[in-house]
Design an enzyme around this catalytic site. Structure first.
Site, PDB file in Angstrom:
ATOM      1  N   LYS A 144      22.139 -38.347  61.228  1.00  0.00           N
ATOM      2  CA  LYS A 144      23.562 -38.390  61.562  1.00  0.00           C
ATOM      3  C   LYS A 144      23.940 -37.179  62.416  1.00  0.00           C
ATOM      4  O   LYS A 144      24.796 -37.286  63.301  1.00  0.00           O
ATOM      5  CB  LYS A 144      24.417 -38.394  60.291  1.00  0.00           C
ATOM      6  CG  LYS A 144      24.380 -39.702  59.494  1.00  0.00           C
ATOM      7  CD  LYS A 144      25.390 -39.624  58.349  1.00  0.00           C
ATOM      8  CE  LYS A 144      24.993 -40.459  57.150  1.00  0.00           C
ATOM      9  NZ  LYS A 144      25.359 -41.858  57.228  1.00  0.00           N
TER      10      LYS A 144
ATOM     11  N   ARG B 195      20.465 -51.910  62.989  1.00  0.00           N
ATOM     12  CA  ARG B 195      19.916 -53.129  62.372  1.00  0.00           C
ATOM     13  C   ARG B 195      21.025 -54.148  62.255  1.00  0.00           C
ATOM     14  O   ARG B 195      22.165 -53.872  62.610  1.00  0.00           O
ATOM     15  CB  ARG B 195      19.428 -52.783  60.967  1.00  0.00           C
ATOM     16  CG  ARG B 195      20.568 -52.155  60.151  1.00  0.00           C
ATOM     17  CD  ARG B 195      20.220 -51.979  58.693  1.00  0.00           C
ATOM     18  NE  ARG B 195      21.071 -50.991  58.052  1.00  0.00           N
ATOM     19  CZ  ARG B 195      22.262 -51.223  57.534  1.00  0.00           C
ATOM     20  NH1 ARG B 195      22.797 -52.430  57.598  1.00  0.00           N
ATOM     21  NH2 ARG B 195      22.955 -50.273  56.966  1.00  0.00           N
TER      22      ARG B 195
HETATM   23  P1  ADP Z   1      25.825 -51.881  55.086  1.00  0.00           P
HETATM   24  O1  ADP Z   1      26.878 -51.230  55.894  1.00  0.00           O
HETATM   25  O2  ADP Z   1      25.112 -52.944  55.877  1.00  0.00           O
HETATM   26  O3  ADP Z   1      26.260 -52.306  53.740  1.00  0.00           O
HETATM   27  P2  ADP Z   1      24.211 -49.877  53.699  1.00  0.00           P
HETATM   28  O4  ADP Z   1      23.729 -48.600  54.284  1.00  0.00           O
HETATM   29  O5  ADP Z   1      25.171 -49.790  52.590  1.00  0.00           O
HETATM   30  O6  ADP Z   1      24.777 -50.722  54.926  1.00  0.00           O
HETATM   31  O7  ADP Z   1      22.931 -50.689  53.245  1.00  0.00           O
HETATM   32  C1  ADP Z   1      22.769 -52.044  53.482  1.00  0.00           C
HETATM   33  C2  ADP Z   1      21.970 -52.646  52.391  1.00  0.00           C
HETATM   34  O8  ADP Z   1      20.638 -52.230  52.480  1.00  0.00           O
HETATM   35  C3  ADP Z   1      22.450 -52.273  51.011  1.00  0.00           C
HETATM   36  O9  ADP Z   1      23.323 -53.219  50.473  1.00  0.00           O
HETATM   37  C4  ADP Z   1      21.175 -52.237  50.223  1.00  0.00           C
HETATM   38  O10 ADP Z   1      20.937 -53.485  49.635  1.00  0.00           O
HETATM   39  C5  ADP Z   1      20.107 -52.047  51.226  1.00  0.00           C
HETATM   40  N1  ADP Z   1      19.511 -50.723  51.197  1.00  0.00           N
HETATM   41  C6  ADP Z   1      20.022 -49.579  51.660  1.00  0.00           C
HETATM   42  N2  ADP Z   1      19.161 -48.587  51.494  1.00  0.00           N
HETATM   43  C7  ADP Z   1      18.064 -49.109  50.930  1.00  0.00           C
HETATM   44  C8  ADP Z   1      16.796 -48.591  50.507  1.00  0.00           C
HETATM   45  N3  ADP Z   1      16.481 -47.316  50.650  1.00  0.00           N
HETATM   46  N4  ADP Z   1      15.915 -49.426  49.942  1.00  0.00           N
HETATM   47  C9  ADP Z   1      16.212 -50.726  49.790  1.00  0.00           C
HETATM   48  N5  ADP Z   1      17.367 -51.269  50.161  1.00  0.00           N
HETATM   49  C10 ADP Z   1      18.288 -50.472  50.724  1.00  0.00           C
HETATM   50  P1  ADP Z   2      26.486 -44.103  54.847  1.00  0.00           P
HETATM   51  O1  ADP Z   2      25.291 -43.802  55.691  1.00  0.00           O
HETATM   52  O2  ADP Z   2      26.270 -43.775  53.438  1.00  0.00           O
HETATM   53  O3  ADP Z   2      27.012 -45.472  55.128  1.00  0.00           O
HETATM   54  P2  ADP Z   2      28.806 -43.100  56.309  1.00  0.00           P
HETATM   55  O4  ADP Z   2      28.820 -41.858  57.105  1.00  0.00           O
HETATM   56  O5  ADP Z   2      28.787 -44.392  57.053  1.00  0.00           O
HETATM   57  O6  ADP Z   2      27.592 -43.025  55.321  1.00  0.00           O
HETATM   58  O7  ADP Z   2      30.071 -43.082  55.314  1.00  0.00           O
HETATM   59  C1  ADP Z   2      30.210 -44.022  54.297  1.00  0.00           C
HETATM   60  C2  ADP Z   2      31.671 -44.133  53.866  1.00  0.00           C
HETATM   61  O8  ADP Z   2      32.200 -42.868  53.450  1.00  0.00           O
HETATM   62  C3  ADP Z   2      32.621 -44.592  54.945  1.00  0.00           C
HETATM   63  O9  ADP Z   2      32.651 -45.986  55.080  1.00  0.00           O
HETATM   64  C4  ADP Z   2      33.943 -44.009  54.478  1.00  0.00           C
HETATM   65  O10 ADP Z   2      34.490 -44.805  53.456  1.00  0.00           O
HETATM   66  C5  ADP Z   2      33.549 -42.693  53.854  1.00  0.00           C
HETATM   67  N1  ADP Z   2      33.652 -41.566  54.816  1.00  0.00           N
HETATM   68  C6  ADP Z   2      32.694 -41.167  55.670  1.00  0.00           C
HETATM   69  N2  ADP Z   2      33.097 -40.123  56.425  1.00  0.00           N
HETATM   70  C7  ADP Z   2      34.366 -39.840  56.030  1.00  0.00           C
HETATM   71  C8  ADP Z   2      35.337 -38.838  56.420  1.00  0.00           C
HETATM   72  N3  ADP Z   2      35.063 -37.920  57.334  1.00  0.00           N
HETATM   73  N4  ADP Z   2      36.532 -38.846  55.803  1.00  0.00           N
HETATM   74  C9  ADP Z   2      36.811 -39.753  54.849  1.00  0.00           C
HETATM   75  N5  ADP Z   2      35.940 -40.705  54.427  1.00  0.00           N
HETATM   76  C10 ADP Z   2      34.733 -40.752  55.008  1.00  0.00           C
END
Ligand code: ADP
Ligand code: ADP
Ligand code: MG
Length: 679
Positions: A116, A292
């Protein structure tokens, strides 16, 4: 185009990819772990290869084993789905080295967006707006603290290599910074093997709005509009919709263009999602790019009428993007609800177990747009993407998602009404689910009016978890109907029928049915009884001192019953799981546990051969006398308490040696009623 691809994933996304392959005439190869030997995704593909033990590390994360499976089956390309190896650059590299096409972006793009912090540096250079913060290489604790102070609290600490909401810490005050940093670093190191962190200004009441992008190898790059995914629990999405409601065309275009710029900055190819965080006044900032296909891609498919997996396959096969930006249009509104096996009331802890009964609303599986898949010109308004069937088990090894329910409507309002109706038609018995919780969110004022932000669930916690009024009387009548039908004769040794049906009063007969309510958290409440009576042509049910006419019949389908009580008529399904009667009627799920009153009576007196009163009351019938030989379950004495009758039956076969009370006697709770010599 490819002839055969391997799907390096499981569950609904593997089934989803297989559906497009089937439509395009591409052979598909599944891979599976021990736990998934009989999984739906294995059945959905043309071939399947076993890749190891049940844990992800022993199967779906094994790069070498999966490449070997692709080679052995002659698959020309690998679709990684989401999660698992989908954003793993080593895997993409290994595919390339093996001469297999990775259906995803180039290795360099995965690497660029995998961190990130590094991604933010690139985005800064590409003039994509960033949340104020620090994403530098210098990780000195003092320096990070100074940066946080300069940004101003609250700040958010994130693992640079993170995902799935792991490692994130909100820091409210400078005094708390050092401890939060240490714990963020610990979690980052253990989850992602990398403890680098970045700091962002923590926005209050932000929205999560993301843009679907696509790029090909011929210089084409487009955005397929936006999605709002603000409704989250533990920073994970629960409900997603497209398009994001309430945004001006201008902001949407700016975001779309910023997302395409982000993709171009890393020479992106394939499907990607650029996630933005948006303030209440509409400023948006780049958060991260997921390289993805996203879990929530179906809402975009529903409003654009495009099959994004088909786009992925075409792009991976070096074809140009199917449509230009100008050709892409939005039609209507779509919302997705993720149905999880989890306990919302217990902090959303995952739940496991066999799906003993699973009925989804009427819909179409994996239907993108009927113009491509079925009747021309008709969109499927309800789509269900699921990787499990009735009888399958939600195991602790993988993500506990049961299904994605996706609806489409001409307007958000129409989609919302359809979603609510569809959620009320979901029936799941086995693991706990979030279905009721989803129903509550969808019905809530902020969601209904599109007043979305990432704090919605937390802020409305009490209202979302408040117990709600359910059709209790109707459901109880249906449960009694199912019990009375079942007790026509069952393998259960101690059926209440055997015990209670022989006693006749004035030519009619009466049966006392013992029940416990099971609340939506699965906990059972106190014992209560319902008395069923038949006298001539009249049948009644008496509960809580109220006696009502009662008619019932079997319905047309499996588990279907119809019951009529004096002022209410209900048709529903009753799924009987052992002694638990799961009733689905009028869009609600209720459960009652049948109680063997005999066993209660026997338990209450604590030993065989002695029979005691289960409650204080009056003896209204004595059915045996000293010397009577009884079978297990033979009715012995009938008591009445609070206008309800309870029949006490023999806990075992034997001979009655003494009767201690006579008709009309008042009996104290726990008093011994008679003595039985057990054989
Ligand atoms: P999205 O925005 O598509 O929900 P996430 O980062 O929350 O993205 O992850 C998508 C999905 O991938 C999750 O619901 C989970 O099932 C799966 N996932 C994420 N990280 C892992 C991991 N390290 N191993 C297996 N499945 C994972
Ligand atoms: P991940 O890789 O776990 O998906 P993200 O950076 O996409 O991490 O953040 C996941 C969630 O956390 C976002 O969808 C939002 O709800 C919250 N979030 C992330 N950054 C911020 C921020 N700067 N301020 C407030 N909420 C945040
Ligand atoms: Mg994210």
């Amino acid at each position: 185009m490819f002839n055969k691809i391997l799907i390096a994933n499981r569950g609904e996304i593997a089934c989803r990819v297989a559906a497009t392959c089937k439509r395009l005439g591409i052979a598909s190869v599944a891979v599976y772990s021990d736990a998934d030997a009989n999984a739906k995704h294995v059945a959905a593909c043309d071939e399947a290869v076993h890749i190891g033990g049940s844990s992800a590390a022993e199967s779906y994360l094994r790069v070498e084993r999966i490449i070997e499976a692709a080679r052995a089956t002659g698959a020309q390309a690998v679709h990684p789905g989401y999660g698992f190896l989908s954003e793993n650059e080593d895997f993409a590299q290994a595919c390339e080295a093996a001469g297999i096409v990775f259906i995803g972006p180039p290795v360099e793009a995965i690497a660029a967006m995998g961190s990130k912090a590094a991604a933010k540096a690139l985005m800064h250079a590409a003039a994509v707006p960033l949340v104020p913060g620090y994403h530098g290489d210098d990780q000195d604790a003092q320096l990070l603290h100074r940066e946080a102070n300069a940004i101003g609290y609250p700040v958010l600490l994130k693992a640079s290599a993170g995902g799935g909401g792991k490692g994130m810490r909100v820091v409210e005050r400078s005094e708390d910074f050092a401890a939060a940093l240490a714990s963020c670093k610990r979690e980052a190191a253990s989850s992602f093997g990398n403890d680098r962190v970045l700091i962002e200004k923590y926005l209050t009441r932000p929205r999560h709005v993301e843009v679907q992008v696509f790029a090909d190898r011929h210089g084409g790059a487009v955005y397929l509009f936006d999605r709002d995914c603000s409704v989250q629990r533990r920073h994970q999405k629960v409900l997603e919709e497209a398009p994001a409601p309430g945004l001006s065309a201008e902001i949407k275009r700016e975001m779309g263009e910023a997302a395409v710029a982000a993709a171009r900055a890393v020479n992106y190819v394939g499907a990607g999602t650029v996630e933005f965080i948006m303030t209440s006044t509409g400023e948006f900032y780049f958060m991260e790019m997921n390289t993805r296909l996203q879990v929530e891609h179906p809402v975009t498919e529903m409003v654009t009428g495009q099959d994004l997996v088909e786009w992925q396959l075409r792009v991976a096969a070096d074809q140009p993007l199917p449509l230009t930006q100008e050709q892409l249009k939005i039609d209507g509104h779509a919302i997705e609800a993720r149905i999880y096996a989890e306990h919302p009331a217990r902090g959303f802890l995952p739940s496991t177990g066999t799906l003993k009964h699973l009925r989804m609303p009427e819909g179409v599986e994996f239907a993108i747009d009927a113009s491509g898949l079925g009747e021309p010109g008709r969109k499927a308004p309800v789509r269900i993407d699921s990787g499990v069937r009735e009888g399958d088990t939600i195991t602790p090894f993988y993500d506990p998602m049961i299904a994605k329910l996706i609806v489409h409507g001409a307007t958000r309002e129409e989609a919302l009404a359809r979603l609510s109706r569809a959620l009320h038609a979901c029936e799941v018995v086995g693991p706990h689910t979030n279905v009721e919780f989803l129903q509550s969110i969808v019905a809530s004022e902020p969601f209904a009016t599109g007043d979305l932000d990432t704090g919605l669930i937390e802020r409305h916690h009490d209202a979302l978890f408040a117990p709600r009024k359910k059709p209790y009387k109707e459901a109880l009548a249906l449960a009694c109907a199912a019990l009375l039908t079942r007790e026509g004769g069952t393998a259960h040794g101690a059926s209440p029928w055997d015990a209670l049906s022989h006693w006749r009063l004035n030519g009619g007969y009466t049966q006392t049915l013992g029940w416990r309510d099971i609340d939506s958290g699965g906990e059972s409440a106190g014992l209560f009884t319902v008395t069923f009576a038949r006298d001539g042509g009249t049948q009644t049910l008496e509960h809580d001192g109220v006696r009502e006419d009662f008619k019932w019949s079997d319905g047309s389908g499996p588990h279907e019953f119809r019951a009529t009580i004096v002022d209410a008529r209900a048709t529903g399904r009753v799924f009987v799981d052992g002694d638990t009667f799961h009733v689905f009627c009028l869009g609600e799920a209720l459960a009652f546990e049948w109680q063997n009153l005999l066993a209660h009576a026997a338990d209450a007196e604590g030993g065989e051969g002695r029979l005691t009163a289960p409650m204080p009351g009056k003896v209204i019938a004595v059915l045996v006398e000293p010397g009577t030989v009884v079978e297990k379950g033979t009715p012995l004495i009938v008591m009445e308490a609070m206008k309800m009758e309870h029949t006490i039956g023999a806990p075992a076969a034997g001979t009655v040696s003494e009767v201690l009370y006579a008709v009309g006697d008042q009996v104290a709770d726990g008093a011994q009623l008679l003595v039985l010599d057990v054989q």
